[in-house]
Design a protein around this motif. Structure first.
Motif, PDB file in Angstrom:
ATOM      1  N   TYR A 123      41.637  37.179  39.417  1.00 29.19           N
ATOM      2  CA  TYR A 123      41.516  37.251  37.954  1.00 29.19           C
ATOM      3  C   TYR A 123      40.194  37.855  37.523  1.00 29.19           C
ATOM      4  CZ  TYR A 123      45.593  34.232  37.533  1.00 29.19           C
ATOM      5  OH  TYR A 123      46.867  33.716  37.577  1.00 29.19           O
ATOM      6  N   LYS A 124      40.199  38.336  36.285  1.00 31.18           N
ATOM      7  CA  LYS A 124      38.947  38.742  35.649  1.00 31.18           C
ATOM      8  C   LYS A 124      38.321  37.485  35.068  1.00 31.18           C
ATOM      9  CE  LYS A 124      39.035  42.530  32.935  1.00 31.18           C
ATOM     10  NZ  LYS A 124      39.573  43.438  31.890  1.00 31.18           N
ATOM     11  N   ASN A 125      37.219  37.095  35.564  1.00 31.15           N
ATOM     12  CA  ASN A 125      36.523  35.969  34.953  1.00 31.15           C
ATOM     13  C   ASN A 125      35.062  35.944  35.420  1.00 31.15           C
ATOM     14  OD1 ASN A 125      36.299  34.546  37.463  1.00 31.15           O
ATOM     15  ND2 ASN A 125      38.480  34.033  37.218  1.00 31.15           N
ATOM     16  N   HIS A 158      43.103  40.573  37.509  1.00 27.40           N
ATOM     17  CA  HIS A 158      42.168  41.684  37.667  1.00 27.40           C
ATOM     18  C   HIS A 158      42.959  42.996  37.762  1.00 27.40           C
ATOM     19  CE1 HIS A 158      38.972  44.178  39.164  1.00 27.40           C
ATOM     20  NE2 HIS A 158      38.116  43.188  38.938  1.00 27.40           N
ATOM     21  N   ALA A 218      34.705  41.488  38.927  1.00 29.70           N
ATOM     22  CA  ALA A 218      35.628  41.621  37.811  1.00 29.70           C
ATOM     23  C   ALA A 218      34.888  41.623  36.495  1.00 29.70           C
ATOM     24  CB  ALA A 218      36.635  40.485  37.843  1.00 29.70           C
ATOM     25  N   ASN A 247      34.027  35.780  39.031  1.00 29.09           N
ATOM     26  CA  ASN A 247      34.235  36.960  39.842  1.00 29.09           C
ATOM     27  C   ASN A 247      33.279  38.051  39.369  1.00 29.09           C
ATOM     28  OD1 ASN A 247      35.081  39.316  40.972  1.00 29.09           O
ATOM     29  ND2 ASN A 247      37.250  39.022  40.490  1.00 29.09           N
ATOM     30  N   THR A 284      33.929  44.935  35.420  1.00 29.71           N
ATOM     31  CA  THR A 284      34.968  45.944  35.219  1.00 29.71           C
ATOM     32  C   THR A 284      35.227  46.153  33.727  1.00 29.71           C
ATOM     33  OG1 THR A 284      35.956  45.238  37.254  1.00 29.71           O
ATOM     34  CG2 THR A 284      37.313  46.576  35.832  1.00 29.71           C
TER      35      THR A 284
END
Lengths: 122, 763
Positions: free
Chosen positions: B752-754, A15, B760, B757, B763
């Motif tokens: 993490y971006k997933n 992220h 995220a 999330n 974003t």
């Protein structure tokens, strides 16, 4: 071993808030160490005499009315720290979207788990 | 005020009336403003999600609110009482002691701020234990965090309530109605003035915190933040100009030698009709030749006492040698110094009706036979200067009283002959006194006039272990000290404090909660900048102000905690604007209030959110939670106030222990939790326990080895908080590496971006 397009697509990305936060954390640790290594050794070398009377009224060196070791060892690094902080706040730190707050998400998850456990128990 | 005191004008504190009015008006206005703020905050509670609003302000703090609540919460009452007293007592070296505040804003807010806020938003966490529990999906860690917070905060709250009451007591000490409370017993064994102050302080803080919740706390913090900076910025130019400039102040500090502290015997020259009060701060004089005679008689027994103390282990070899040397040097110092010695009375003392023997008032308000605590000036220039100031002070007081007597005579009925005679006698006495005080030469030939009607004898004054008879200690390191051979700030302590303010400040749960409450990252970076400027306007200027106060108000070492209010009153009175003292006096009160309200809410959130909602009844309705939140805040506050009625001994040490202990527990686990995906719950739990255990062990060992809770073990010269933090960081790291990797879904959710999330994904 070569990495295929599919592999790259499958691998999740960190992220951006985490990546930026980590980079900023390293910067802050370096600023802290810089301040520590300037202030304490300088003050110790120039402000801790073998005989305190070396700092008697006739021998005391001052800058703007402050003992010179206070000026160069505390005031100047304090100003420098403010300049670096300003740089950090307005030029280094990223504006990240922190996302919407998920109020109650943790409670909802817990309630769901409780219900699942109760169902398993039956 | 008793008649006896009025007869002896040199003993009357001239500024008392100014202080009393200013302090009283300030307190009333300030409390009213706080309640208005709480009222507005309560309106917000009606329109938003209750728990998030009550404990976290709906994560919507803007720049000013976030910056000032962070700054005001960190600046506890100590910033305006303990810190000024340190500057006053040890001089310029305290600039190094506090120097790491130059990086406190960037460290304490920037190190964890953005990521902690982010993680809390992902999980919906409201409290610090929430974050720990959700990040590792570990109820055990949540319970441990909650237990530690309740332990540290409850103990600390009792201490902070006491601090609030003591500060209020010092603000109102000259209010007449307040003084009369001293004689009314309200609660057995407890000083009535203290009890009333505790009640006033507790009721105001508990009511506005309970009623308004987080926003009330934050907005009162903003108000308090402005009061604090206004106080400092008003005092700074006054202090510098009245000390004759900073250059002059530094030169005078370089000239100073540390004072002596101990006891003197004070007796009346003749039995008095009424009880005689000697107010704290009274200056008394003794001829040097008589002092020398009495010193030579006392020197032998004192040397024996030192040797016995060395044998019993009460003094180290170094302390013994320093004190012996100082005793040997004292004859020469007295012979070469001015013809009079000057003592400042530390506590208010009373000589009872009809007695010539002195009695002193102890902390419990009972009268016991004792010598009077005093501080003796040792710098010749200060002695001469202070004598002259006291001459001027006594002259003005006598002149003011003469005017009063003339007015009384004019208003007297022609038949009141007896009263007229009394007044005429008093007028004659005052005229004689004025004549003696008006002539500088006449006064300096016999300054014992200041003592009238007392006589001073048997000074038993002890030297500082570090700095006695030597100039330069107040403008250099490590600074003088009354008991420590290494002085106030040896190198290892300088390093410890540089670490402590900046790094352990980041580990305070009260600060962490605020880091979870700001609106967005723009707010964070602007607030870091604002707090950096704010701290620069507070902390270094405080050093300058109280260095100047050392020049302006000498001899306050015995009651240095009073230097802030005394300096505020002195500085404003000198420019003829005594009312300004009210604003300056509000600063320490505002500082302690802003700390207490935050601790109060933190503790009640731990009970309602972490104990009840997370562990007992996750399905509780909002109405139930609302009622419980009000009740918990009320009960915690009331409990802490009751605990503070008769607080345990060593309370100040408990504040220090709690402040550093909580940082040793939380900083490591939270830091790793947000920056290292590999951190495991076992690592976090053991890291928290390692910080707690190591820190506690150093205090417990210190108690057994050094015989005092205030002297913990210093491993390699470093403070327990440093060692505790090191143990905690190391444990989290090592244990995480040797335990199985954390569940993949948790790591993905928070790092993490997933799709798991939600934050995220957007974003």
């Amino acid at each position: 071993m070569s990495v295929t397009k599919n592999d790259r697509a499958a691998k999740p990305e960190y992220h951006p808030v985490f990546l930026h936060g980590r980079r900023e954390m390293v910067f802050i640790v370096l600023v802290y160490l810089g301040a520590l290594l300037w202030t304490v050794p300088y003050c110790y070398l120039y402000g801790y005499p073998n005989q305190a009377e070396d700092f008697g009224p006739d021998k005391l060196e001052t800058v703007l009315g402050l003992p010179s070791w206070v000026f160069w060892g505390v005031v100047v690094p304090w100003i420098a720290a403010n300049v670096v902080t300003t740089f950090f706040c307005f030029f280094f730190m990223k504006d990240d979207d922190l996302g919407p707050p998920h109020e109650g998400a943790d409670l909802a998850e817990e309630i769901a788990e409780m219900q699942a456990r109760e169902e398993q128990g039956r | 005020m008793s008649e006896s005191v009025l007869l002896f004008p040199s003993l009357v504190p001239l500024f008392a009336q100014t202080t009393s009015n200013a302090a009283l008006y300030t307190f009333v206005l300030y409390t009213a403003a706080v309640f208005v703020v709480a009222g507005f905050s309560n309106k917000l509670l009606q329109s938003r999600s209750f728990v998030s609003e009550y404990f976290l302000g709906s994560r919507g703090l803007g720049m000013w609110a976030f910056a000032l609540t962070f700054a005001a919460t960190s600046a506890s009452g100590g910033s305006f009482t303990g810190f000024p007293s340190l500057v006053y007592t040890y001089g310029w070296i305290v600039a190094l002691w506090i120097a790491s505040y130059m990086v406190v804003p960037i460290c304490a807010m920037g190190l964890l701020g953005k990521r902690l806020n982010h993680v809390a938003r992902i999980s919906g966490s409201i409290t610090v234990p929430d974050v720990a529990r959700d990040r590792f999906h570990s109820p055990g860690l949540g319970v441990l965090s909650m237990s530690l917070i309740i332990f540290f905060m409850t103990v600390n709250l009792v201490a902070q309530f006491k601090a609030g009451a003591v500060i209020l007591q010092s603000l109102l000490r000259d209010v007449e109605i307040f003084q009369s409370l001293a004689t009314i017993p309200l609660f057995e064994g407890v000083n009535s003035q203290y009890l009333v102050c505790l009640l006033l302080f507790a009721v105001s803080v508990i009511v506005y915190t309970t009623y308004g919740g987080f926003h009330a706390v934050v907005w009162t913090d903003v108000l308090q933040g402005f009061v604090m900076v206004a106080g400092v910025l008003i005092m700074l130019p006054l202090a510098i100009s009245q000390a004759g400039g900073l250059e002059s102040a530094s030169r005078q500090l370089a000239e100073m030698t540390p004072p002596r502290t101990g006891t003197i015997k004070v007796a009346l020259t003749e039995p008095a009709k009424n009880a005689m009060v000697i107010p704290a701060g009274t200056w008394l004089v003794m001829p040097s030749d008589r002092y020398l005679d009495e010193f030579q008689q006392w020197k032998g027994p004192e040397q024996q006492r030192l040797a016995q103390a060395l044998q019993r282990g009460e003094l180290t070899q170094g302390q013994y040698q320093r004190l012996e040397q100082a005793l040997e040097k004292r004859d020469d110092e007295i012979k070469q110094g001015p013809p009079y010695r000057l003592f400042r009375v530390v506590h208010q003392s009373v000589i009872a009706q009809g007695q010539t023997a002195p009695r002193a008032r102890n902390g419990e308000g009972q009268l016991i036979e004792a010598a009077i605590d005093a501080v003796e000036l040792t710098t010749p220039a200060q002695i001469v200067d202070q004598l002259e100031k006291q001459r001027d002070h006594a002259l003005r007081a006598a002149q003011a009283q003469l005017v009063d007597v003339d007015n009384d005579l004019a208003a007297l009925d022609s038949s009141a002959n007896e009263q007229r005679e009394q007044l005429l006698r008093r007028k004659e006495h005052l005229n004689e006194r004025i004549a003696a005080l008006e002539s500088k030469e006449r006064f300096h030939e016999n300054p014992l006039l200041l003592n009238y009607p007392f006589v001073v004898s048997q000074p038993q004054m002890r030297d500082y272990v570090t700095g006695a008879h030597e100039k330069g200690h107040y403008v250099s390191g490590p600074g003088p000290h009354s008991t420590e051979v290494l002085g106030f700030l040896p190198l290892s302590l300088a390093v410890s404090f540089f670490f402590m303010w900046a790094i352990s400040g980041a580990g305070q749960p009260a600060s962490m909660v605020r880091l979870m409450a700001f609106k967005n990252s723009i707010t964070l970076r602007r607030s870091i900048f604002t707090v950096a400027i704010y701290y620069s306007l507070i902390y270094f200027p405080l050093v300058v102000i109280f260095v100047c106060a050392r020049v302006l108000l000498p001899g306050m070492e015995g009651s240095a905690d009073q230097i802030m209010p005394d300096a505020a009153v002195f500085l404003t009175h000198q420019i003829g604007h005594g009312w300004l003292a009210g604003i300056l006096l509000a600063a320490p009160f505002a500082a302690v209030m802003s700390t207490v309200d935050s601790f109060l809410l933190l503790t009640s959130s731990a009970l309602v959110r972490d104990v009840y909602q997370r562990n007992i009844n996750p399905n509780a309705s909002e109405k139930t939670i609302k009622r419980l939140s009000y009740l918990a805040t009320l009960l915690v506050g009331t409990g802490a106030a009751v605990g503070a009625i008769n607080p345990p001994e060593f309370l100040q040490n408990i504040i220090v222990y709690c402040g550093s202990g909580v940082a040793a527990c939380f900083l490591g686990p939270i830091f790793f939790a947000i920056y290292w995906p590999r951190t495991t719950k076992q690592g976090a739990i053991l890291g928290m326990l390692a910080g707690f255990g190591t820190h506690l062990a150093m205090y417990v060992l210190g108690y057994f080895i050094n015989g005092s809770l205030s002297r913990p073990i210093w491993l390699l010269g470093f403070d327990p908080v440093l060692v505790g933090l090191a143990a905690s960081f190391l444990t989290v790291w090592v244990v995480s590496l040797i335990t199985p990797k954390p569940p993949e879904e948790l790591v993905r959710k928070y790092f993490y971006k997933n799709d798991d999330n939600p934050a995220a994904a957007q974003t």
